[in-house]
Design a protein around this motif. Structure first.
Motif, PDB file in Angstrom:
ATOM      1  N   LEU A  28     -19.373   8.379   0.739  1.00 36.15           N
ATOM      2  CA  LEU A  28     -19.082   8.932   1.382  1.00 36.15           C
ATOM      3  C   LEU A  28     -18.197   9.379   2.520  1.00 36.15           C
ATOM      4  O   LEU A  28     -17.143   9.170   3.031  1.00 36.15           O
ATOM      5  N   THR A  29     -18.817   8.645   3.943  1.00 38.97           N
ATOM      6  CA  THR A  29     -18.651   8.350   4.704  1.00 38.97           C
ATOM      7  C   THR A  29     -19.409   7.193   5.722  1.00 38.97           C
ATOM      8  O   THR A  29     -20.314   6.940   5.202  1.00 38.97           O
TER       9      THR A  29
ATOM     10  N   ASP B 260     -28.428  10.242   3.972  1.00 43.52           N
ATOM     11  CA  ASP B 260     -27.755  10.593   5.498  1.00 43.52           C
ATOM     12  C   ASP B 260     -28.546   9.550   5.989  1.00 43.52           C
ATOM     13  O   ASP B 260     -29.628   9.690   6.542  1.00 43.52           O
TER      14      ASP B 260
ATOM     15  N   PRO C  52     -16.236   3.771   2.896  1.00 45.53           N
ATOM     16  CA  PRO C  52     -16.142   5.328   2.253  1.00 45.53           C
ATOM     17  C   PRO C  52     -15.174   5.104   0.922  1.00 45.53           C
ATOM     18  O   PRO C  52     -14.790   4.367   0.938  1.00 45.53           O
ATOM     19  N   ARG C  53     -15.847   6.408   0.142  1.00 44.81           N
ATOM     20  CA  ARG C  53     -15.192   5.906  -1.749  1.00 44.81           C
ATOM     21  C   ARG C  53     -15.198   4.564  -2.452  1.00 44.81           C
ATOM     22  O   ARG C  53     -14.772   4.544  -3.662  1.00 44.81           O
TER      23      ARG C  53
ATOM     24  N   SER D  33     -23.076   7.683   4.835  1.00 45.46           N
ATOM     25  CA  SER D  33     -23.521   9.401   3.811  1.00 45.46           C
ATOM     26  C   SER D  33     -22.871   8.803   2.151  1.00 45.46           C
ATOM     27  O   SER D  33     -21.994   7.966   2.332  1.00 45.46           O
ATOM     28  N   ALA D  34     -24.487   9.111   1.494  1.00 46.03           N
ATOM     29  CA  ALA D  34     -23.917   8.942  -0.159  1.00 46.03           C
ATOM     30  C   ALA D  34     -24.269   9.868  -0.679  1.00 46.03           C
ATOM     31  O   ALA D  34     -25.623  10.167  -0.619  1.00 46.03           O
ATOM     32  N   ILE D  35     -23.854  10.030  -2.114  1.00 50.66           N
ATOM     33  CA  ILE D  35     -24.025  10.317  -3.097  1.00 50.66           C
ATOM     34  C   ILE D  35     -25.126   9.334  -4.009  1.00 50.66           C
ATOM     35  O   ILE D  35     -23.994   8.224  -4.237  1.00 50.66           O
TER      36      ILE D  35
ATOM     37  N   THR E  82     -22.746   6.418  -3.953  1.00 43.73           N
ATOM     38  CA  THR E  82     -20.818   6.131  -4.163  1.00 43.73           C
ATOM     39  C   THR E  82     -20.815   6.807  -2.432  1.00 43.73           C
ATOM     40  O   THR E  82     -21.866   7.982  -1.869  1.00 43.73           O
TER      41      THR E  82
ATOM     42  N   ARG F  94     -28.089  13.609  -2.047  1.00 45.04           N
ATOM     43  CA  ARG F  94     -27.608  12.646  -0.809  1.00 45.04           C
ATOM     44  C   ARG F  94     -28.615  12.284   0.174  1.00 45.04           C
ATOM     45  O   ARG F  94     -29.344  12.219   0.289  1.00 45.04           O
TER      46      ARG F  94
ATOM     47  N   THR G 121     -18.330   2.763  -4.757  1.00 46.19           N
ATOM     48  CA  THR G 121     -19.389   3.109  -5.143  1.00 46.19           C
ATOM     49  C   THR G 121     -20.527   1.121  -5.661  1.00 46.19           C
ATOM     50  O   THR G 121     -19.331   0.804  -5.803  1.00 46.19           O
TER      51      THR G 121
END
Length: 138
Positions: A59-60, A38, A76-77, A99-101, A57, A36, A79
């Motif tokens: 997230l926020t 941040d 967000p969301r 924030s991303a994965i 991807t 992750r 990819t």
């Protein structure tokens, strides 16, 4: 062990953000690394390239990604697939950060594209043609 408890996740802090390892060869015995990112509002990651594909991807928040001379705005969301061998730089949204994965092959190396010393890949000081494996993917 195949289960990695949240409390056991490794965190790596750079001047630009925090990477939290979710899975890697040393965390769960994975053949892929998952972490992750941040990044606080207004921060910018280093200009660098990777010898492994990365899939991000978000997230926020949001970001602007410079990817091989193209500028892409993500929300967000969304990819984004960052191919191996392509220069990249991620700029966090000035208001929200992000924030991303991220998933990538374990053990990939980052480097300064073109072998210049103008960038500092992952803020871990590879210079010129030096390459390194970021600690969050070991």
């Amino acid at each position: 062990m195949p289960l990695i408890r949240s409390a056991d996740s490794c965190r790596s802090t750079t001047p630009n953000g925090v990477m939290t390892t979710l899975a890697s060869p040393t965390q769960g015995g994975a053949t892929h690394a998952v972490w992750r990112v941040d990044m606080p509002a207004g921060n910018t990651g280093p200009h660098h390239a990777s010898d492994g594909e990365q899939v991000w991807t978000f997230l926020t928040g949001g970001a602007t990604v410079e990817l091989d001379r193209e500028t892409i705005t993500v929300e967000p969301r969304d990819t984004i697939v960052m191919p191996a061998g392509v220069s990249r730089r991620v700029h966090a949204d000035a208001e929200s950060g992000f924030s991303a994965i991220v998933a990538a092959p374990a053990g990939f190396e980052v480097y300064n594209p073109g072998g210049t010393t103008a960038a500092d890949a992952c803020d871990l000081a590879p210079k010129g043609t030096d390459r390194l494996v970021p600690p969050w993917v070991l």
